[in-house]
Design a protein around this motif. Structure first.
Motif, short mmCIF file in Angstrom:
data_model
loop_
_atom_site.label_atom_id
_atom_site.label_comp_id
_atom_site.label_asym_id
_atom_site.label_seq_id
_atom_site.Cartn_x
_atom_site.Cartn_y
_atom_site.Cartn_z
N GLY A 43 3.16 -3.07 9.83
CA GLY A 43 4.03 -1.90 9.87
C GLY A 43 3.44 -0.58 9.10
N VAL A 44 4.52 0.08 8.60
CA VAL A 44 4.05 1.17 8.01
C VAL A 44 4.84 1.31 6.87
N VAL A 45 4.18 1.63 5.61
CA VAL A 45 4.78 1.64 4.36
C VAL A 45 5.62 2.90 4.39
N THR A 46 6.71 2.86 3.82
CA THR A 46 7.81 4.05 3.92
C THR A 46 8.50 4.38 2.52
N ALA A 47 8.03 3.37 1.51
CA ALA A 47 8.41 3.75 -0.05
C ALA A 47 7.95 2.84 -0.65
N ILE A 48 7.55 3.26 -1.91
CA ILE A 48 6.86 2.29 -2.98
C ILE A 48 7.74 2.58 -4.03
N ASP A 49 8.24 1.40 -4.70
CA ASP A 49 8.86 1.58 -5.94
C ASP A 49 8.13 0.71 -7.21
N LEU A 50 7.31 1.44 -7.83
CA LEU A 50 6.66 0.57 -8.74
C LEU A 50 7.31 -0.05 -9.90
N LYS A 51 8.45 0.63 -10.46
CA LYS A 51 9.30 0.24 -11.36
C LYS A 51 9.90 -1.12 -11.05
#
Ligand SMILES: [Cu+2]
Length: 110
Positions: A43-51
């Motif tokens: 798929g496609v990455v739509t958001a990344i939350d490192l925390k």
């Protein structure tokens, strides 16, 4: 649960001796409460939350879990996986459902 055990057994039987030992440890490390289902998707990455160690992926159907296409957040195991991808990238990933928790265990840009 039956399906999960079968999938893990198949997985173990397909691996080399070393990997098979690792798979055994992996299985022993699983909580016995609740089913663990593993699958692969793209798929496609739509958001990344490192925390929060979470990645949101707009993914296609995942046959192993009988999932339709959807957009959802996964917890990255280990969290460092998130440093290898960027928002907007097309990715292939390995995932598992541990009870109601969705986890990505491997991910790479296509
Ligand atoms: Cu999903």
């Amino acid at each position: 649960m039956k399906k999960t055990l079968l999938a893990l057994a198949v997985l173990a039987s397909l691996t080399t001796t070393t990997a098979s030992a690792q798979a055994g440890a992996f299985i022993q490390g699983m909580p016995m409460k609740g089913a663990v289902k593993v699958g692969r998707g793209s798929g496609v990455v739509t958001a990344i939350d490192l925390k929060a160690a979470k990645v949101t992926i707009k993914h296609g159907p995942i046959a192993a879990l009988s999932w339709p296409a959807m957009t959802m957040a996964f917890t990255a195991i280990p969290p460092a996986l998130l440093k290898t991808v960027k928002v907007g990238q097309r990715v292939d990933f390995a995932m598992r459902m541990r009870g109601s928790v969705a986890e990505v265990t491997a991910i790479r840009a296509r």
